[in-house]
Design a protein around this motif. Structure first.
Motif, PDB file in Angstrom:
ATOM      1  N   LEU A   1      -6.724  -9.782   6.347  1.00  0.00           N
ATOM      2  CA  LEU A   1      -4.762  -9.205   6.412  1.00  0.00           C
ATOM      3  C   LEU A   1      -4.243  -9.292   7.677  1.00  0.00           C
ATOM      4  O   LEU A   1      -3.589  -8.996   7.989  1.00  0.00           O
ATOM      5  CB  LEU A   1      -4.787  -7.801   5.480  1.00  0.00           C
ATOM      6  N   GLY A   2      -5.939  -9.639   8.757  1.00  0.00           N
ATOM      7  CA  GLY A   2      -5.405  -9.816  10.229  1.00  0.00           C
ATOM      8  C   GLY A   2      -4.207 -10.422  10.236  1.00  0.00           C
ATOM      9  O   GLY A   2      -2.847 -10.397  11.245  1.00  0.00           O
ATOM     10  N   ALA A   3      -3.637 -11.588   9.169  1.00  0.00           N
ATOM     11  CA  ALA A   3      -2.811 -12.721   9.817  1.00  0.00           C
ATOM     12  C   ALA A   3      -1.168 -11.974   9.155  1.00  0.00           C
ATOM     13  O   ALA A   3      -0.189 -12.666   9.252  1.00  0.00           O
ATOM     14  CB  ALA A   3      -2.841 -13.795   9.441  1.00  0.00           C
ATOM     15  N   TYR A   4      -0.854 -10.501   8.547  1.00  0.00           N
ATOM     16  CA  TYR A   4       0.240 -10.808   8.169  1.00  0.00           C
ATOM     17  C   TYR A   4       0.419  -9.246   8.592  1.00  0.00           C
ATOM     18  O   TYR A   4      -0.165  -8.263   9.487  1.00  0.00           O
ATOM     19  CB  TYR A   4      -0.284  -9.861   6.714  1.00  0.00           C
ATOM     20  N   ASN A   5       1.686  -8.910   8.632  1.00  0.00           N
ATOM     21  CA  ASN A   5       2.680  -8.102   9.047  1.00  0.00           C
ATOM     22  C   ASN A   5       2.502  -6.604   8.704  1.00  0.00           C
ATOM     23  O   ASN A   5       1.427  -6.791   8.061  1.00  0.00           O
ATOM     24  CB  ASN A   5       3.875  -8.100   9.263  1.00  0.00           C
ATOM     25  N   ALA A   6       1.162  -5.773   9.113  1.00  0.00           N
ATOM     26  CA  ALA A   6       1.090  -4.035   8.910  1.00  0.00           C
ATOM     27  C   ALA A   6       2.263  -3.895   7.843  1.00  0.00           C
ATOM     28  O   ALA A   6       1.590  -2.769   6.742  1.00  0.00           O
ATOM     29  CB  ALA A   6       0.409  -3.374  10.088  1.00  0.00           C
ATOM     30  N   ASP A   7       3.645  -4.090   8.275  1.00  0.00           N
ATOM     31  CA  ASP A   7       4.995  -3.674   7.567  1.00  0.00           C
ATOM     32  C   ASP A   7       5.224  -4.125   6.276  1.00  0.00           C
ATOM     33  O   ASP A   7       5.199  -3.533   5.013  1.00  0.00           O
ATOM     34  CB  ASP A   7       5.752  -4.320   8.345  1.00  0.00           C
ATOM     35  N   ASP A   8       3.976  -4.894   5.538  1.00  0.00           N
ATOM     36  CA  ASP A   8       4.408  -6.025   4.469  1.00  0.00           C
ATOM     37  C   ASP A   8       3.124  -4.968   3.608  1.00  0.00           C
ATOM     38  O   ASP A   8       3.241  -5.712   3.067  1.00  0.00           O
ATOM     39  CB  ASP A   8       4.442  -6.639   5.080  1.00  0.00           C
ATOM     40  N   ILE A   9       1.350  -4.665   4.050  1.00  0.00           N
ATOM     41  CA  ILE A   9       0.681  -4.523   3.152  1.00  0.00           C
ATOM     42  C   ILE A   9       0.822  -3.039   2.365  1.00  0.00           C
ATOM     43  O   ILE A   9       1.493  -1.758   3.656  1.00  0.00           O
ATOM     44  CB  ILE A   9      -0.585  -4.614   4.191  1.00  0.00           C
ATOM     45  N   GLN A  10       0.137  -2.691   1.833  1.00  0.00           N
ATOM     46  CA  GLN A  10       0.349  -1.138   1.315  1.00  0.00           C
ATOM     47  C   GLN A  10      -1.344  -1.625   0.493  1.00  0.00           C
ATOM     48  O   GLN A  10      -1.567  -2.146  -0.682  1.00  0.00           O
ATOM     49  CB  GLN A  10       1.173  -0.760   0.437  1.00  0.00           C
ATOM     50  N   LEU A  11      -1.584  -0.190   0.561  1.00  0.00           N
ATOM     51  CA  LEU A  11      -2.865   0.272  -0.247  1.00  0.00           C
ATOM     52  C   LEU A  11      -2.259   0.778  -1.850  1.00  0.00           C
ATOM     53  O   LEU A  11      -2.188   1.907  -1.231  1.00  0.00           O
ATOM     54  CB  LEU A  11      -3.893   1.230   0.483  1.00  0.00           C
ATOM     55  N   ILE A  12      -2.797   0.714  -2.509  1.00  0.00           N
ATOM     56  CA  ILE A  12      -3.053   1.390  -4.338  1.00  0.00           C
ATOM     57  C   ILE A  12      -3.176   2.186  -4.419  1.00  0.00           C
ATOM     58  O   ILE A  12      -5.313   1.824  -4.745  1.00  0.00           O
ATOM     59  CB  ILE A  12      -1.866   0.272  -5.175  1.00  0.00           C
ATOM     60  N   CYS A  13      -3.708   3.127  -4.807  1.00  0.00           N
ATOM     61  CA  CYS A  13      -4.210   3.798  -5.190  1.00  0.00           C
ATOM     62  C   CYS A  13      -4.106   4.939  -6.465  1.00  0.00           C
ATOM     63  O   CYS A  13      -2.663   5.770  -5.783  1.00  0.00           O
ATOM     64  CB  CYS A  13      -5.189   4.724  -4.053  1.00  0.00           C
ATOM     65  N   CYS A  14      -4.984   4.105  -7.529  1.00  0.00           N
ATOM     66  CA  CYS A  14      -4.377   5.476  -8.380  1.00  0.00           C
ATOM     67  C   CYS A  14      -5.227   6.039  -9.688  1.00  0.00           C
ATOM     68  O   CYS A  14      -6.853   6.272  -8.881  1.00  0.00           O
ATOM     69  CB  CYS A  14      -5.023   3.725  -9.792  1.00  0.00           C
ATOM     70  N   GLN A  15      -4.765   7.396 -10.084  1.00  0.00           N
ATOM     71  CA  GLN A  15      -5.712   8.584 -10.794  1.00  0.00           C
ATOM     72  C   GLN A  15      -7.071   7.478 -11.613  1.00  0.00           C
ATOM     73  O   GLN A  15      -6.549   6.532 -12.112  1.00  0.00           O
ATOM     74  CB  GLN A  15      -4.802   9.233 -11.098  1.00  0.00           C
ATOM     75  N   PRO A  16      -7.997   7.735 -11.746  1.00  0.00           N
ATOM     76  CA  PRO A  16      -8.438   8.047 -12.497  1.00  0.00           C
ATOM     77  C   PRO A  16      -8.335   7.625 -14.301  1.00  0.00           C
ATOM     78  O   PRO A  16      -8.743   6.855 -15.312  1.00  0.00           O
ATOM     79  CB  PRO A  16     -10.578   8.173 -12.581  1.00  0.00           C
TER      80      PRO A  16
END
Length: 310
Positions: free
Chosen positions: A60-75
């Motif tokens: 993800l080094g070439a992408y803007n940090a504002d456009d990146i999200q980490l999605i974490c779901c409950q099991p």
């Protein structure tokens, strides 16, 4: 200035605002949903404290940090496994029939991402069959209660890219996949759970050991032109304005020279009346009248040419 400001396509962030994940099992007798949850957290990348743990190879080094999200779901799934026993027995038989015909069963995984733009394409979906499916016997043992879980190896890509036009793709150059354990909790009522088996994912998700993904949601342009580009793509805009509108303008401007005698020159009504009179005199056999009208026409044309030259 008002038209320009409303049509200026300035790019703005377009983050994911809602997420859901679903795992279906498909047989000859239909399709059943094993696991589905909408309880997913969306963590902005700029708030992550340890990038190296979540993205060790720096995809993800070439992408803007504002456009990146980490999605974490409950099991644990947000729906119950409320399948009647006769339906489940018939479905197991249908799984066996599919294995006899195709040699394997089919599990299908769906990610649904909801954004604010573009209009008409707010909801985008990634649907893909799981390549390394468990055997039918493993699934039968879970459904019959002999065991309670089976493994899903390389269930789905770890990195996604949601384009500005509303398509979900696997991030280029990123080959990482997420594996997990699909477990049936035999409680009353029962429900399914998906546990992520990759330890590095747990650090970023802060203890949530369910499905996870890293999503790059591209910026989308705003304004009239921007929304049109986002919704219909550049090819649709080209077809609409360049081909359709330009062709209409061309039809309006073509063959202008044919309309010059009628639109740009003085009135020719008297000369046209003389021509019609010549035709009528010839049809009636009045040759003397025809000759008089002919010389009258020639004199009128000569005078008209003289006026045009002046």
């Amino acid at each position: 200035m008002t038209i320009y400001s409303s049509g200026n396509p300035t790019n703005i962030a377009n983050p994911i605002i809602d997420v859901s994940i679903k795992i279906d099992i498909k047989a000859l007798g239909g399709r059943l949903t094993l696991f589905k949850t909408t309880a997913c957290e969306k963590i902005p990348w700029k708030y992550m404290k340890a990038y190296d743990d979540v993205d060790p190879l720096d995809y993800l080094g070439a992408y803007n940090a504002d456009d990146i999200q980490l999605i974490c779901c409950q099991p644990d799934a947000s729906i119950m496994w409320l399948i009647p026993r006769p339906v489940q027995s018939r479905f197991i038989q249908s799984l066996e029939e599919r294995q006899m015909l195709f040699g394997k069963m089919e599990l299908i995984l769906n990610w649904d991402f909801l954004r604010s733009r573009p209009k008409g394409k707010e909801l985008v979906r990634y649907e893909s069959p799981i390549e390394h499916c468990p055997s039918v016997d493993d699934v039968k043992q879970v459904l019959n209660g002999t065991t309670n879980s089976f493994s899903l190896i390389d269930a789905y890509p770890r990195y996604f890219r949601v384009t500005g036009s509303g398509e979900v793709r696997r991030l280029e150059a990123a080959i990482d996949s997420v594996s997990g354990e699909l477990l049936l909790n035999n409680a009353t009522p029962p429900w399914w759970s998906f546990y992520n088996t990759n330890p590095s994912d747990l650090a970023g998700c802060q203890g949530l050991n369910g499905p996870m993904a890293i999503v790059v949601s591209e910026e989308t342009p705003q304004g009239i032109i921007g929304e049109t580009l986002s919704k219909f793509s550049i090819w649709s805009l080209y077809i609409t304005f360049v081909l359709a509108v330009a062709r209409f303008i061309r039809l309006q401007c073509s063959d202008l020279r044919m309309r010059i005698p009628y639109e740009n020159l003085p009135s020719c009504d008297r000369l046209l009346d003389i021509c019609e009179g010549i035709y009528a005199a010839r049809a009636e056999g009045e040759l003397e009248v025809e000759e008089v009208l002919y010389w009258t026409l020639e004199e009128g044309v000569r005078r008209k040419d003289g006026l045009d030259q002046k």
